[in-house]
Design a protein around this motif. Structure first.
Motif, PDB file in Angstrom:
ATOM      1  N   ARG A 141       0.820  -1.207   0.000  1.00  0.00           N
ATOM      2  CA  ARG A 141       0.000   0.000   0.000  1.00  0.00           C
ATOM      3  C   ARG A 141       0.858   1.263   0.000  1.00  0.00           C
ATOM      4  O   ARG A 141       1.977   1.289   0.509  1.00  0.00           O
ATOM      5  CB  ARG A 141      -0.975   0.008   1.177  1.00  0.00           C
ATOM      6  CG  ARG A 141      -0.405  -0.216   2.556  1.00  0.00           C
ATOM      7  CD  ARG A 141      -1.559  -0.283   3.561  1.00  0.00           C
ATOM      8  NE  ARG A 141      -1.122  -0.410   4.935  1.00  0.00           N
ATOM      9  CZ  ARG A 141      -1.075  -1.561   5.586  1.00  0.00           C
ATOM     10  NH1 ARG A 141      -1.416  -2.683   4.967  1.00  0.00           N
ATOM     11  NH2 ARG A 141      -0.699  -1.594   6.837  1.00  0.00           N
ATOM     12  N   THR A 142       0.269   2.304  -0.566  1.00  0.00           N
ATOM     13  CA  THR A 142       0.917   3.598  -0.676  1.00  0.00           C
ATOM     14  C   THR A 142      -0.066   4.659  -0.189  1.00  0.00           C
ATOM     15  O   THR A 142      -1.228   4.687  -0.626  1.00  0.00           O
ATOM     16  CB  THR A 142       1.294   3.892  -2.140  1.00  0.00           C
ATOM     17  OG1 THR A 142       2.137   2.851  -2.633  1.00  0.00           O
ATOM     18  CG2 THR A 142       2.005   5.226  -2.248  1.00  0.00           C
ATOM     19  N   GLU A 143       0.380   5.540   0.702  1.00  0.00           N
ATOM     20  CA  GLU A 143      -0.498   6.590   1.198  1.00  0.00           C
ATOM     21  C   GLU A 143      -0.604   7.713   0.178  1.00  0.00           C
ATOM     22  O   GLU A 143       0.394   8.164  -0.390  1.00  0.00           O
ATOM     23  CB  GLU A 143       0.011   7.132   2.532  1.00  0.00           C
ATOM     24  CG  GLU A 143      -0.920   8.163   3.150  1.00  0.00           C
ATOM     25  CD  GLU A 143      -0.507   8.593   4.542  1.00  0.00           C
ATOM     26  OE1 GLU A 143      -0.863   9.721   4.940  1.00  0.00           O
ATOM     27  OE2 GLU A 143       0.164   7.801   5.237  1.00  0.00           O
ATOM     28  N   ILE A 144      -1.832   8.171  -0.036  1.00  0.00           N
ATOM     29  CA  ILE A 144      -2.098   9.268  -0.963  1.00  0.00           C
ATOM     30  C   ILE A 144      -1.957  10.586  -0.208  1.00  0.00           C
ATOM     31  O   ILE A 144      -2.567  10.782   0.854  1.00  0.00           O
ATOM     32  CB  ILE A 144      -3.506   9.154  -1.566  1.00  0.00           C
ATOM     33  CG1 ILE A 144      -3.686   7.799  -2.262  1.00  0.00           C
ATOM     34  CG2 ILE A 144      -3.768  10.306  -2.521  1.00  0.00           C
ATOM     35  CD1 ILE A 144      -2.772   7.546  -3.417  1.00  0.00           C
ATOM     36  N   SER A 145      -1.170  11.481  -0.740  1.00  0.00           N
ATOM     37  CA  SER A 145      -0.977  12.782  -0.107  1.00  0.00           C
ATOM     38  C   SER A 145      -1.985  13.787  -0.655  1.00  0.00           C
ATOM     39  O   SER A 145      -2.652  13.546  -1.663  1.00  0.00           O
ATOM     40  CB  SER A 145       0.444  13.289  -0.359  1.00  0.00           C
ATOM     41  OG  SER A 145       0.665  13.471  -1.764  1.00  0.00           O
ATOM     42  N   GLY A 146      -2.087  14.942   0.015  1.00  0.00           N
ATOM     43  CA  GLY A 146      -2.895  16.040  -0.493  1.00  0.00           C
ATOM     44  C   GLY A 146      -4.270  16.192   0.107  1.00  0.00           C
ATOM     45  O   GLY A 146      -5.006  17.113  -0.282  1.00  0.00           O
ATOM     46  N   LEU A 147      -4.647  15.328   1.039  1.00  0.00           N
ATOM     47  CA  LEU A 147      -5.962  15.487   1.657  1.00  0.00           C
ATOM     48  C   LEU A 147      -5.954  16.691   2.599  1.00  0.00           C
ATOM     49  O   LEU A 147      -4.917  17.033   3.177  1.00  0.00           O
ATOM     50  CB  LEU A 147      -6.360  14.230   2.442  1.00  0.00           C
ATOM     51  CG  LEU A 147      -7.095  13.147   1.645  1.00  0.00           C
ATOM     52  CD1 LEU A 147      -6.097  12.362   0.804  1.00  0.00           C
ATOM     53  CD2 LEU A 147      -7.852  12.202   2.555  1.00  0.00           C
ATOM     54  N   PRO A 148      -7.098  17.330   2.790  1.00  0.00           N
ATOM     55  CA  PRO A 148      -7.161  18.441   3.734  1.00  0.00           C
ATOM     56  C   PRO A 148      -7.065  17.936   5.169  1.00  0.00           C
ATOM     57  O   PRO A 148      -7.191  16.738   5.428  1.00  0.00           O
ATOM     58  CB  PRO A 148      -8.530  19.057   3.451  1.00  0.00           C
ATOM     59  CG  PRO A 148      -9.356  17.901   2.948  1.00  0.00           C
ATOM     60  CD  PRO A 148      -8.400  17.057   2.148  1.00  0.00           C
ATOM     61  N   ALA A 149      -6.847  18.862   6.093  1.00  0.00           N
ATOM     62  CA  ALA A 149      -6.859  18.497   7.512  1.00  0.00           C
ATOM     63  C   ALA A 149      -8.270  18.069   7.901  1.00  0.00           C
ATOM     64  O   ALA A 149      -9.244  18.790   7.634  1.00  0.00           O
ATOM     65  CB  ALA A 149      -6.415  19.676   8.358  1.00  0.00           C
ATOM     66  N   ILE A 150      -8.384  16.891   8.504  1.00  0.00           N
ATOM     67  CA  ILE A 150      -9.689  16.328   8.846  1.00  0.00           C
ATOM     68  C   ILE A 150      -9.710  16.010  10.333  1.00  0.00           C
ATOM     69  O   ILE A 150      -8.856  15.264  10.822  1.00  0.00           O
ATOM     70  CB  ILE A 150      -9.961  15.047   8.031  1.00  0.00           C
ATOM     71  CG1 ILE A 150     -10.036  15.381   6.538  1.00  0.00           C
ATOM     72  CG2 ILE A 150     -11.254  14.374   8.490  1.00  0.00           C
ATOM     73  CD1 ILE A 150     -10.165  14.161   5.638  1.00  0.00           C
ATOM     74  N   PRO A 151     -10.656  16.572  11.101  1.00  0.00           N
ATOM     75  CA  PRO A 151     -10.719  16.252  12.533  1.00  0.00           C
ATOM     76  C   PRO A 151     -11.061  14.788  12.741  1.00  0.00           C
ATOM     77  O   PRO A 151     -11.883  14.210  12.016  1.00  0.00           O
ATOM     78  CB  PRO A 151     -11.827  17.169  13.058  1.00  0.00           C
ATOM     79  CG  PRO A 151     -12.667  17.486  11.866  1.00  0.00           C
ATOM     80  CD  PRO A 151     -11.723  17.495  10.687  1.00  0.00           C
ATOM     81  N   SER A 152     -10.419  14.167  13.707  1.00  0.00           N
ATOM     82  CA  SER A 152     -10.667  12.752  13.997  1.00  0.00           C
ATOM     83  C   SER A 152     -10.277  12.493  15.449  1.00  0.00           C
ATOM     84  O   SER A 152      -9.837  13.389  16.172  1.00  0.00           O
ATOM     85  CB  SER A 152      -9.865  11.850  13.053  1.00  0.00           C
ATOM     86  OG  SER A 152      -8.482  12.040  13.245  1.00  0.00           O
ATOM     87  N   GLY A 153     -10.443  11.241  15.863  1.00  0.00           N
ATOM     88  CA  GLY A 153     -10.051  10.846  17.210  1.00  0.00           C
ATOM     89  C   GLY A 153     -11.157  10.963  18.241  1.00  0.00           C
ATOM     90  O   GLY A 153     -10.942  10.657  19.412  1.00  0.00           O
TER      91      GLY A 153
END
Length: 541
Positions: A141-153
């Protein structure tokens, strides 16, 4: 001497007990009463008190471990399949005995959804806000870059569903839903829709298409399922954000199914366009927490899974302008067991295609269209979180004819289900972060479908009549039953079997038998009868 009443009663009771004990001892000594502790018969001597320490007792020998007898193979009756000894008993129960479940990869971090990129690659969202490209051939697997900051946790906040534009091969547009935090009120969240252009392992030109205001503190009931139809319209499920009355408020996007153009604008033919005080993006209302959407290109129907409260998970067919009832009607109850709404039916509100009571915590849904499992064609597959299985709904002529839980062997919460190009199933399981593939094993398929010889076919099918003394069916071990038939010859009897004769239906009820198999069964029977007539053949031969 003067006695009080209490003292007198005490003396009398003591005297009675003493007399009874003496009488009992006398009877016991005569052998007419069982021994009384502390009393022995005349001639018996009490055990002598040892004057020296007794020798220590030898420890009891440890019995050898018991070996259970070997299990006897189950006797297979005529017409019954051989015992299934594979790993997927839940599939064998629905007559799929040649399937295997492969692990493509494991170790994903709280996977939520996936989309098939090509026959060899998929994209998988992780709720922490990351997107992985996975090679189906080796699991890398390869992580895709460029996603916006997303709240999580916190709760269900994070990156959720993903969908490819219908013209992805040319425009490379990728759509995804996610939690968004208010810039004006930190700690307040809602569901958002964004898109970007996938370039290699990077997402570029990311833009927000939808923010389902208002923001609330609740980190749950975000919904987030998305799906395109064949015309290019995008459907988005927005949860009620735990304020269930908003699902009936047509000025709010919460608790709704939305229908958008691919750029986020409003289609001119949406059902509430031009209606005062109604958000025109709304396509259907009265839903609680949409976690699965799938559009069936063959029937043109949009199927939705509704994650219910305590009980009352639903599968719905979403149609323009309809109200699906939440929270006015539901088959569930509050987690405090209190009743919700008015009951299960109300005028102007839709009934589900199917509902689960108790709840299975329904999440993804897909409709099977493929070649690998033709017996499931058109069936709905609903992933269960708490139920930890896939619920297979046999959808026939618009109605669910049966429901069966399968793939319990995966032992996990099913987050997404997709049908691959070859008809195999890709299954995303939260536990262990696993991506699985359900396929048919060619070797098992060959074993299951290889031509059966006449003897085998006779035992599996024909014997249920011709060895069971069924009226009108000549018994294979009674040559007299076959007088006249043998003279007809193989070709005539074979054709009679194909066409059906008397009470015997065409092909002898063996619709999946080839002509060659049927002929071999007829040959076996004729040889068996001839031997029984000429020499006598034991019945168990």
């Amino acid at each position: 001497m003067t006695f009080t009443g209490t003292a007198a009663r005490t003396v009398l009771v003591a005297a009675a007990l003493s007399s009874a004990f003496v009488a009992g001892a006398w009877l016991q000594q005569r052998g007419t009463l069982s021994a009384i502790p502390g009393i022995w018969r005349a001639g018996d001597a009490p055990a002598a008190t040892p004057t020296t320490a007794a020798a220590p007792a030898k420890p009891a020998a440890t019995p050898p471990p018991r070996t259970p007898p070997p299990a006897k193979p189950r006797k297979v009756r005529p017409g019954q399949p051989a015992p299934y000894d594979g790993d997927l008993k839940s599939l064998a129960a629905v007559n799929v005995r040649d399937a295997v479940l492969d692990t493509v990869t494991r170790g994903l971090v709280y996977p939520w959804a996936m989309e098939i990129l090509s026959p060899t690659e998929v994209l998988v969202t992780e709720i922490r806000g990351t997107l992985q490209r996975i090679d189906l051939r080796d699991g890398s697997r390869t992580e895709i870059s460029g996603l916006p900051a997303i709240p999580s946790g916190k709760g269900q906040l994070g990156l959720m569903d993903i969908a490819l534009h219908p013209e992805f091969e040319t425009n490379r547009l990728l759509y995804f839903t996610h939690a968004a935090e208010s810039s004006e009120a930190p700690g307040h969240y809602t569901t958002a829709l964004s898109r970007g252009r996938l370039n290699g392992s990077a997402l570029e030109n990311v833009e927000r298409l939808l923010t389902a205001e208002p923001f609330t503190r609740a980190p749950a009931n975000l919904g987030g399922a998305i799906a395109f139809d064949t015309a290019g319209y995008l459907y988005v499920g927005i949860g009620d954000r735990t304020v269930n009355t908003r699902a009936q408020d047509l000025s709010s996007l919460h608790g709704k199914i939305l229908r958008l153009m691919d750029d986020g604008s409003i289609p001119a033919d949406n059902p509430f366009v031009g209606v005062a005080d109604v958000d025109a993006r709304i396509y259907a209302s009265g839903v609680r927490n949409t976690q699965g959407l799938v559009f069936d290109t063959l029937s043109g129907q949009l199927f939705q899974t509704e994650h219910g409260p305590m009980g009352g998970d639903e599968v719905n067919i979403i149609e323009a302008g309809l109200n699906y009832g939440w929270p006015t009607i539901t088959y569930g109850a509050n987690y405090t067991t209190e009743k919700i709404g008015l009951g299960t039916r109300h005028e102007g509100m839709q009934q589900p295609l199917y509902y689960y009571l108790p709840s299975i915590a329904a999440s993804p849904v897909t409709l099977y269209r493929g070649d690998m499992f033709p017996e499931w064609e058109g069936h709905l597959l609903v992933g269960a979180l708490r139920g930890a299985h896939v619920s297979k709904l046999a959808l026939v002529d618009g109605q669910v004819r049966s429901e069966r839980g399968i793939l319990v062997e995966a032992k996990g919460r099913f987050r997404d289900i997709k049908v691959a190009d070859d008809g195999s199933l890709l299954l995303l399981v939260q536990n262990g972060g696993r991506l699985l593939r359900l396929r048919r094993d060619p070797q098992l398929s060959n074993d299951a479908t290889k031509a059966r010889d006449g003897s085998t076919l006779y035992r599996q099918l024909c014997s249920s009549c011709h060895s069971a003394e069924v009226p009108g069916a000549p018994n294979i071990d009674v040559p007299a039953d076959w007088e006249g038939r043998l003279a007809l010859g193989l070709d005539v009897l074979y054709q009679n079997t194909l066409d059906g004769i008397g009470d015997m239906p065409a092909r002898g009820l063996c619709e999946n038998c080839s002509d060659a198999e049927i002929r071999s069964a007829v040959e076996f029977m004729l040889k068996r009868v001839a031997l029984a007539r000429d020499q006598g053949v034991p019945k168990d031969q």
